[in-house]
Design a protein around this motif. Structure first.
Motif, mmCIF file in Angstrom:
data_model
loop_
_atom_site.group_PDB
_atom_site.id
_atom_site.type_symbol
_atom_site.label_atom_id
_atom_site.label_comp_id
_atom_site.label_asym_id
_atom_site.label_seq_id
_atom_site.Cartn_x
_atom_site.Cartn_y
_atom_site.Cartn_z
ATOM 1 N N SER A 1 -11.190 -50.089 -35.111
ATOM 2 C CA SER A 1 -12.600 -50.194 -35.511
ATOM 3 C C SER A 1 -13.369 -48.937 -35.143
ATOM 4 N N GLY A 2 -14.441 -48.754 -35.870
ATOM 5 C CA GLY A 2 -15.344 -47.670 -35.516
ATOM 6 C C GLY A 2 -16.142 -48.008 -34.269
ATOM 7 N N GLY A 3 -16.744 -46.996 -33.658
ATOM 8 C CA GLY A 3 -17.569 -47.223 -32.488
ATOM 9 C C GLY A 3 -18.813 -48.023 -32.830
ATOM 10 N N ALA A 4 -19.345 -48.722 -31.834
ATOM 11 C CA ALA A 4 -20.524 -49.566 -32.046
ATOM 12 C C ALA A 4 -21.806 -48.738 -31.966
ATOM 13 N N GLY A 5 -22.738 -49.042 -32.848
ATOM 14 C CA GLY A 5 -24.050 -48.424 -32.788
ATOM 15 C C GLY A 5 -24.984 -49.210 -31.879
ATOM 16 N N THR A 6 -26.076 -48.589 -31.469
ATOM 17 C CA THR A 6 -27.068 -49.241 -30.609
ATOM 18 C C THR A 6 -28.088 -49.968 -31.473
ATOM 19 N N SER A 7 -28.329 -51.235 -31.160
ATOM 20 C CA SER A 7 -29.273 -52.029 -31.942
ATOM 21 C C SER A 7 -30.642 -51.350 -32.004
ATOM 22 N N GLY A 8 -31.180 -51.263 -33.197
ATOM 23 C CA GLY A 8 -32.485 -50.643 -33.401
ATOM 24 C C GLY A 8 -32.438 -49.140 -33.517
#
Length: 495
Positions: free
Chosen positions: A352-359
């Motif tokens: 999976s790709g890295g997670a982004g930060t909400s907002g």
């Protein structure tokens, strides 16, 4: 005359008095030279009322007497243009143009019945460098037209008049002229006076000039004054300045991963705010740098650096995964403001790709096994969308960034495109908003456009400077993430 008053050849001293003479009995032609002397005239025998009509009284005899007449006297009359060229202080006349009596005060003619101008207060703010929304003047005797407002500041060389039409006898508004706001020094007091159409001038009211915020590169965009920070610096709000602010904070983008088709770098996190209240003071605008790309397996490229403003921290973009040619043959992208793209080599499975930060951003694109020799990386995430997954034919495209301000055409925080290995595959495109395009490890660049190239050719793109875009993934060459940006603006028409 009684005979008793005549003795010999002489007339006694009180023989002839005013009471004993008929009007007109004695006239000038009847008197020989020096025949009537002061010594021969009894006290009060001759008064002003008894002088002949052609006798000329002195100015003192006229001006020092009480005028008890119930009649009238007339003044010289004429138009404004007929005023005497040389006038005496205190001179009076009737102005037929104005239908008023007027007098000369030593410098100008004024109405005797002039309305006295009084300026009691000035509200509003005199800004340095801009006109602002103007000032409101309050007082009395403004009359109905041609109120002259004077601005004076000696050390700044200011002495400027503006003529306005009062809104009433007690109120008027004035726009500060450019000769004032372009020359006044912040903190200096400007004296404001008014002169009404009766030529009565008020006393002065002082107003202190207020400076504008400083810091960054200052430009104008329509009604907005814009401060752009492309490196770390201070935004300073001076005392007396108050408004609301809009701002954009973008962190540095993540670097792209390499080594035969790595993942694209994630975009730096992006945060916007509108109509924010900021107090007087100094605010540090910390602008994050972009992360470096990497071809060293196992691992991922460097994350971008955080950007910070007004106590808000925005995360740097996640680095793209480096292609791993040994077990487990793949790797996820780094987490960040937006996540970095994943990479995978030849065996079955996916990462999976890295997670982004909400907002702040979105996830990076995933990667699964490609074709027999397809080693492709996912695209980095962007502010508006996630990075695309790599597939058997191509690296994933970077996620799209976002526009700010609305309808400006300015986009930030696009993800980097994923790289690819096999000659028949295509590298991913960078996302709008500064994401760098990916590169192909094997083969040539048939289009000659630099979006994919032979091993080590360097056609891979960095993120575009000061957008927070992610770097492109590639092979032996990789893209670096772009530096971030901070922009603060305020509407000058609201001042």
């Amino acid at each position: 005359m009684p005979i008793s008053k005549i003795k010999g050849n002489a007339i006694e001293d009180d023989a002839i008095t005013s009471a004993r003479l008929d009007d007109g009995t004695i006239v000038a032609v009847d008197l020989a030279s020096d025949s009537v002397t002061t010594a021969k005239i009894q006290d009060s025998a001759v008064t002003l009322a008894k002088l002949a009509s052609d006798a000329q009284p002195t100015p003192t005899q006229v001006s020092d007497q009480d005028n008890t007449s119930t009649g009238q006297f007339t003044l010289p009359a004429g138009t404004t243009a007929q005023r005497p060229g040389t006038s005496y202080t205190g001179a009076q006349r009737y102005n037929t143009d104005l239908s008023v009596m007027e007098y000369y005060d030593g410098s100008v003619w004024k109405k005797i019945s002039s309305e006295i101008a009084n300026l009691s207060s000035v509200s509003g703010i005199l800004y340095v460098g801009i006109a602002g929304s103007g000032l409101t003047l309050t007082g009395s005797g403004f009359l109905s037209s041609n109120l002259v407002v004077n601005f004076a500041q000696s050390s700044d060389g200011i002495d400027e008049d503006v003529t306005v039409t009062p809104s009433s006898d007690t109120s008027a508004t004035v726009t500060v002229p450019a000769a004032v706001y372009n020359n006044v020094t912040a903190g200096n007091a400007v004296t404001i006076k008014v002169t009404n159409s009766d030529l009565s001038q008020s006393s002065g009211v002082n107003i202190t000039a207020v400076g504008l915020p400083s810091g960054g590169t200052i430009t104008t965009d329509g009604d907005y004054r814009v401060h752009t920070f492309t490196s770390t610096s201070n935004f300073v709000i001076p005392t007396g300045f108050s408004t609301t602010y809009d701002y954009l904070i973008v962190a540095g983008g993540g670097g792209g991963g390499g080594n035969q088709g790595g993942g694209g770098g994630g975009a730096g996190g992006m945060v916007t705010a509108s109509s924010q209240s900021l107090s007087t003071g100094t605010y540090t605008a910390t602008v994050g740098a972009g992360g470096a790309g990497s071809t060293s397996a196992p691992g991922a490229a460097a994350n971008g650096n955080n950007s910070v403003f007004n106590s808000t921290t925005v995360n740097g973009g996640g680095g793209g995964a480096v292609m791993q040619t040994s077990s487990p043959y793949g790797r996820s992208g780094n987490n960040g403001g937006s996540g970095g793209g994943a990479s995978f080599w030849i065996n079955s499975g996916s990462f999976s790709g890295g997670a982004g930060t909400s907002g702040q951003g979105n996830n990076g694109g995933s990667a699964t096994q490609g074709g027999p020799s397809g080693h492709n990386g996912g695209g980095g995430g962007g502010k508006s969308s996630a990075g695309s997954a790599a597939n058997s034919d191509s690296g994933g495209d970077g996620g799209a960034g976002a526009e700010w301000p609305t309808s400006s055409g300015n986009y930030y925080a696009g993800g980097g495109g994923g790289g690819c290995y096999y000659n028949g595959n295509t590298a991913g495109d960078g996302g709008i908003g500064g994401g760098g395009a990916g590169d192909r490890y094997e083969g040539v660049d048939p289009a000659g456009d630099g979006t994919q190239g032979s091993p080590g050719s360097g056609f891979v793109q960095d993120g575009y400077v000061n957008t927070g875009g992610g770097g492109g993934g590639g092979g032996s060459s990789v893209g670096a993430g772009a530096s971030g940006i901070i922009i603060v603006r305020y509407d000058t028409t609201a001042l």
